[in-house]
Write a protein that holds these residues in place. Structure first.
Motif, short mmCIF file in Angstrom:
data_model
loop_
_atom_site.label_atom_id
_atom_site.label_comp_id
_atom_site.label_asym_id
_atom_site.label_seq_id
_atom_site.Cartn_x
_atom_site.Cartn_y
_atom_site.Cartn_z
N ASN A 100 28.07 9.76 45.59
CA ASN A 100 28.36 8.64 46.70
C ASN A 100 26.81 8.42 47.66
O ASN A 100 26.95 8.83 48.65
CB ASN A 100 29.22 9.28 47.52
N GLY A 119 31.81 2.16 48.86
CA GLY A 119 32.96 1.62 50.16
C GLY A 119 33.11 0.39 50.06
O GLY A 119 34.18 -0.15 50.95
N ARG A 142 34.37 -1.95 47.32
CA ARG A 142 35.70 -1.40 46.45
C ARG A 142 35.39 -2.97 45.93
O ARG A 142 36.42 -4.08 45.84
CB ARG A 142 36.87 -1.36 47.09
N TYR A 193 31.95 5.76 50.11
CA TYR A 193 33.66 6.50 49.52
C TYR A 193 33.53 7.18 50.91
O TYR A 193 33.04 7.74 51.03
CB TYR A 193 33.83 7.71 48.53
N ASP A 248 44.67 -0.68 50.72
CA ASP A 248 44.23 -2.04 50.52
C ASP A 248 45.25 -2.93 50.46
O ASP A 248 45.57 -3.72 49.54
CB ASP A 248 43.05 -2.36 48.84
N ARG A 264 40.79 -9.99 53.64
CA ARG A 264 40.37 -8.17 53.46
C ARG A 264 40.79 -7.60 53.20
O ARG A 264 40.18 -6.19 53.21
CB ARG A 264 40.39 -8.41 55.78
N ARG A 265 42.24 -7.36 52.84
CA ARG A 265 43.07 -6.00 51.86
C ARG A 265 42.89 -4.82 52.64
O ARG A 265 42.01 -3.87 52.39
CB ARG A 265 42.04 -5.87 51.02
N CYS A 308 39.73 5.13 47.11
CA CYS A 308 39.76 5.12 48.87
C CYS A 308 39.66 3.81 49.23
O CYS A 308 38.94 2.58 48.05
CB CYS A 308 38.44 4.91 49.82
N SER A 309 40.19 3.25 49.72
CA SER A 309 40.49 1.52 50.36
C SER A 309 38.92 0.89 50.68
O SER A 309 38.12 1.84 51.12
CB SER A 309 41.78 1.23 50.79
N ASN A 310 39.17 -0.50 50.51
CA ASN A 310 37.73 -1.08 51.54
C ASN A 310 37.10 -0.84 52.40
O ASN A 310 37.99 -0.90 54.10
CB ASN A 310 37.53 -2.52 50.92
N LEU A 311 36.22 -0.02 53.25
CA LEU A 311 35.27 0.25 54.48
C LEU A 311 35.88 -0.39 55.33
O LEU A 311 36.00 -0.73 56.12
CB LEU A 311 34.28 1.37 53.92
N ALA A 312 36.01 -1.81 54.89
CA ALA A 312 35.83 -3.11 55.58
C ALA A 312 37.04 -3.46 56.26
O ALA A 312 37.53 -3.47 57.27
CB ALA A 312 35.11 -4.54 55.64
#
Lengths: 497, 497
Positions: free
Chosen positions: A70, A321, A323, B127, B161, B322-323, B349-353
């Motif tokens: 990471n 992060g 994705r 992540y 997401d 943006r999911r 993990c899901s996307n940070l944004a």
């Protein structure tokens, strides 16, 4: 009887399917559960919290996470150009502000405009085509074609939220029930073993050849395949991870050709995990995609079914992060393609910012672009740091009693083997712990260094390994090596037979 | 025999599992395949391309997509504050530039700083914890607690997401084999039926009560549940979509209480699709979460298992691409929780944004913030536009022969019923087409308007519907209505019995 293996608890059943190991399986091979990023973390994190309130509690002042792949979390900075473009796409109003040209590079501004023009409605907030925005897939296909010097069709690209989601999806498509199997390397990343567990596949393990630099042994592949078939398993695919995780090897071209030929003859779908394609640290080797190998051998769409996975979580950019990712799906008939499309459409689409980022990593700044020089400086700095870290660690590990470590040619890891003394193995067993876990825990307790024991990934029975990342900031490497050496020498002293 | 239902093609099996419909099922209910956003699109897109090269080909000059729930694609602008914060988080270098304060609002700058402080390493490229960044989950839990006036635990939140991925995940956890069933509304969104198909669940349908404003009929629920049980199906959950898709209703509190009581008594996991919680267009009703209902009735963790789904694809902001999303998981024991965590961890993990965006929609600007006024203006403009569009469409549809349309109280759709003349039904059958598909295709060919036939969602046998979004830009509504009216009158004239 598969059903009897299913556990229930409360009103929700647990993981639906369990791997049905009809084949001889090494003890500890293909352990599953939390991803490597999480493994060992609860204990390490507890210790970190203890250190915050009670700094003298352990013989070290910080936890050093050599288990986490990471990079940004560990302090690596993002590539400026990529983030400039993302920010401009996220808030396109900036493209109309006069001051923007004073704080963004000109090629980032141009690229953001081009990308927005490729997105229907210029809408980063809109669902895209379920395979991803067509214009971005075209750009990615150009990047792949440039990499391979063979054509790439944008229709074959599926943009995805990282690499885990498409791997699960493909497993789901390939596997009908526990009579279907997949050849999977040992050691290997948890992603494949857990994905197979989730869809109830039979894991057909094959061993990477440690003494041959973690190469794929075709004779072992053939042996395992025949063994599985003789037990009534229909083996439908072969997973190859190149560059390797946790093993860090880059396969030689001849080995790749053998693998392609094997899949073609045995009618197996080749699942090529190529997420570390940009992480190669040796001048003697370079990454070659399996598609390029197959096409170079003269094999086309009709000859071999091949799925290549890539992700923006890796490479020199390490944007975990965000994705972003893609899979390139070639060598299937139109009926199968329709089914892949159908399943892909069930999750609508992958996140647009991730899609944009994939298009950027496959088409970085070019000669003449304002960002070209700074981009290459950032990239080189990261790659050289990874390379030096890898070299220092390999050298250090190989200098220690009982440790043997293959060269880190690629990916982000080294995977040394530790010959543990019999008394250490007995001590572990007395604590009802696997010997490699025992060693890793001792390391953590004495140095604060977190590594993942080999049993997380699987290993030849009677051998013990650990996976250590090469992501640490360079100023820490010597400290880590010194602490490690001191620990290992004491450990060997304590348990010497 | 489930296996015999499995189709194979080439070397890849198709969708692994098929729904095992042991229960009486309405013709056309729960059709699956491409999502609604995609259905009808190939034909419509082909026509759009034809129009570009041959403008006089059809009696209209453009295709009007009333099938797509994709607001930004249709021209809706993103909420400025949300995008400002995303851009600053993506490229934090901006926070150090003096000109930033001249082009970003002050509260966006403050919020971006706060958010980056919540993310370990300030790393949008790292992540996160597999449930999502802890600090963001804390902020979201505060937002949920404020909404409900009941506590919310950040440990119960899983950032995702979008909503499709967690629905698939929960289905996977709930369903062991085809003897397990889920109660699912008819009509309903393809997501649930396709998710059940993928994991091999038995779909246990229940009908929403159209004449009662698409309410949930507890007596029908009970009838369907008992019927399924008598056939040996273990019914494990109940899906409720509120506000409804495709039906657009907002459930009354009394109906929600009945549903909670039913799940509690029958020991069913309540799967509450609450993704349209911010889309309510009537002053007479408001959204109440099922958790608030359950807690208000005095039912706690021990009494009812409840999973609530939300997504940033909906609401006034409509950030589909943006999911971002979350599920709130309550009322399970620690063993089950561990399994949910384990499966969640398989996708890292899901996307940070997307995570950041969820935290923003659950905590929009507050009184005193610089963006407060403009934010509310943007929000009101969108909500009023949706509301006026819905009202105009409902009124128009109800004015036409054979059409009946419930009030659009929430979500983004109306779902009128069309009493088709017998001769129209015969004409459809002669073409081997479902009557509602025949009607929708005629509409497309004559007006360029794309709607989804009711058979995509399921409907009471012998009734015919279509789903029409309320997302069109206001200046187009009257045009759409006029074209629709002219088409419908001609259609009825042509096929009158």
């Amino acid at each position: 009887e598969p059903h009897s293996q299913r556990r229930r608890s409360d009103d929700v059943s647990c993981l639906r399917a369990r791997p049905h190991r009809r084949l001889p399986k090494p003890k500890g091979a293909g352990a599953r559960g939390s991803p490597p990023g999480r493994r060992g973390r609860p204990r390490a994190e507890r210790m970190q919290k203890e250190l915050e309130t009670n700094p003298g509690l352990y013989p070290f002042d910080e936890i050093i996470y050599c288990n986490l792949s990471n990079p940004h979390y560990l302090g690596q900075q993002p590539i400026k150009f990529f983030r400039e473009v993302l920010a401009l796409c996220d808030y396109p109003h900036l493209l109309n502000c006069s001051v923007t040209s004073s704080i963004f590079s000109s090629d980032a501004i141009t690229r953001a405009r081009e990308i927005l023009d490729l997105i229907p409605g210029r809408a980063m907030g809109g669902y895209s085509h379920c395979q991803g925005t067509e214009g971005l897939r075209n750009a990615i296909a150009v990047g792949i074609a440039t990499r391979d010097a063979f054509p790439c069709n944008a229709e074959d690209i599926f943009l995805t939220d990282g690499a885990a989601a498409p791997v699960h999806m493909v497993m789901h498509l390939l596997i009908r029930d526990e009579k279907d199997g997949i050849l999977c390397p040992i050691p290997s990343h948890f992603l494949y073993t857990s994905s197979m567990a989730l869809c109830g596949a039979t894991l057909v393990p094959y061993y990477l050849d440690e003494s041959g630099g973690w190469a794929v042994s075709i004779s072992d592949l053939k042996k395992q395949l025949d063994g599985a078939r003789s037990e009534g398993i229909t083996v439908r695919g072969l997973v190859v991870v190149n560059p390797g995780n946790p093993t860090g090897q880059v396969l030689v071209k001849e080995n790749q050709c053998e693998i392609v030929e094997f899949c073609r003859i045995e009618n197996l779908v080749l699942l090529a995990d190529e997420v570390y394609q940009e992480n190669v640290y040796t001048d003697e080797k370079r990454f070659i995609s399996f598609k390029k190998i197959a096409r170079s051998m003269g094999f086309g769409e009709e000859d071999i079914s091949l799925i290549s996975f890539h992700s923006v979580s890796n490479g020199y950019y390490g944007e975990c992060g965000r994705r972003g990712g893609y899979m390139e799906v070639t060598g299937f008939n139109s009926e199968v393609r329709k089914q892949v499309y159908k399943v892909a459409s069930l999750s609508s689409c992958s996140n647009l910012a991730g899609q944009v980022l994939v298009s950027l990593v496959m088409n970085p700044p070019k000669v003449g672009d304002e960002s070209y020089t700074s981009y290459w400086e950032e990239r080189d700095r990261i790659m050289l740091s990874l390379s030096r870290c890898a070299e220092a660690m390999v050298q250090a590990f190989n200098s220690l009693e009982g440790l043997t470590c293959s060269k880190a040619e690629g990916a982000m890891f080294v995977f040394p083997s530790v010959r543990l003394p019999k008394r250490a193995i007995a001590a572990a067993e007395a604590m009802n712990t696997k010997p490699d876990v025992f060693y890793a825990l001792r390391l953590l307790e004495n140095t604060g260094i977190v590594v993942l024991p080999g049993s997380v990934f699987g290993q030849v029975p009677g051998t013990w390994h650990f996976r250590c990342t090469i992501l640490q900031q360079e100023e820490k490497i010597q400290l880590i090596i010194n602490r490690f050496k001191a620990f290992h020498e004491t450990f060997m002293e304590e348990f010497r037979d």
